[in-house]
Design an enzyme around this catalytic site. Structure first.
Site, PDB file in Angstrom:
ATOM      1  N   GLY A  38       0.817  -1.198   0.000  1.00  0.00           N
ATOM      2  CA  GLY A  38       0.000   0.000   0.000  1.00  0.00           C
ATOM      3  C   GLY A  38       0.853   1.252   0.000  1.00  0.00           C
ATOM      4  CB  SER A  43      -5.040   7.440   0.175  1.00  0.00           C
ATOM      5  OG  SER A  43      -5.486   6.626  -0.893  1.00  0.00           O
ATOM      6  CD  GLU A  61      -5.700   1.471  -6.262  1.00  0.00           C
ATOM      7  OE1 GLU A  61      -5.254   2.234  -7.144  1.00  0.00           O
ATOM      8  OE2 GLU A  61      -5.794   1.795  -5.075  1.00  0.00           O
TER       9      GLU A  61
END
Length: 224
Positions: A17, A20, A99
């Site tokens: 990750g 954000s 994504e």
């Protein structure tokens, strides 16, 4: 799209990750580890569209002319999330929707901050054919653009300053030169306008764990 199968211990599924995702984790994770990946760059980014960071292959970035000063570190800091085994398919489907437009899937080595063994993580990499890929921009112009931009998720400046704070919190060495430099330029723009709003400090984001993809989507509608 095709991607190499991950090499991971006990068939665990890990996600890297960045942006954000550091403070807005995916649903159904049961472990969160700070650390970094290498071999990528993070500076790839229509009425006043905001700017966010994405990862691109360093080999591609090196073909571009970047007006922003270069930093020596090849480390891209973020967090690795282990997804609960029973929820892997659900989370993969959710992430593909969130994504996949303009991104490609890679599997890469993740280096935990505590120097424990490497983990093979899935990561979404930005592609230059993404309509929203901006490429290199003058950092002062970019800071002014971020300062002015606002959308349904809130002011773009909050995203940048929150990213700076999130990266600083991962490890004593995790502060990101480019993000910090751009944040400092943003603060100068804020000071020049006499603003005393949130443009001068990051929002105090609390890591919130959600338990379903539906709940995650609602969370994304409410916060940066």
């Amino acid at each position: 799209m095709a991607a190499e199968a991950p090499i991971s211990t006990e068939d665990e599924f890990w996600l890297f990750g960045y942006g954000s995702l550091i403070w807005k984790p995916p649903p159904h994770f049961d472990r969160r580890i700070p650390g970094y990946v290498t071999g990528y760059d993070h500076r790839g980014t229509p009425e006043k569209p905001g700017r966010v960071v994405t990862l691109i292959e360093r080999s591609f970035w090196e073909t571009l002319s970047d007006p922003h000063p270069s930093a020596s570190s090849d480390k891209i800091w973020g967090t690795a999330y282990r997804i609960q085994a029973a929820k892997v398919a659900e989370v993969k489907e959710y992430l593909d929707i969130r994504e996949i437009n303009g991104y490609t899937i890679h599997y890469t080595d993740f280096h935990p901050a505590d120097a424990s063994p490497m983990i093979k993580t899935l990561v979404y990499i930005g592609t230059p054919d993404n309509d929203q890929f901006m490429g290199p921009q003058d950092p002062d112009t970019l800071a002014e653009h971020i300062y002015r931009s606002e959308g349904p998720s809130g002011p773009n400046k909050d995203y940048l300053l929150s990213l700076e704070m999130a990266l600083d919190s991962l490890s004593p060495e995790s502060g990101d030169y480019h993000v910090k430099d751009l944040s400092n330029r943003l603060r100068k723009v804020s000071e020049a306008t006499g603003s005393v709003s949130q443009g001068q400090k990051a929002l105090d984001h609390e890591l919130k764990k959600v338990h379903s993809t539906d709940e995650q989507e609602e969370t994304e509608k409410r916060i940066l």
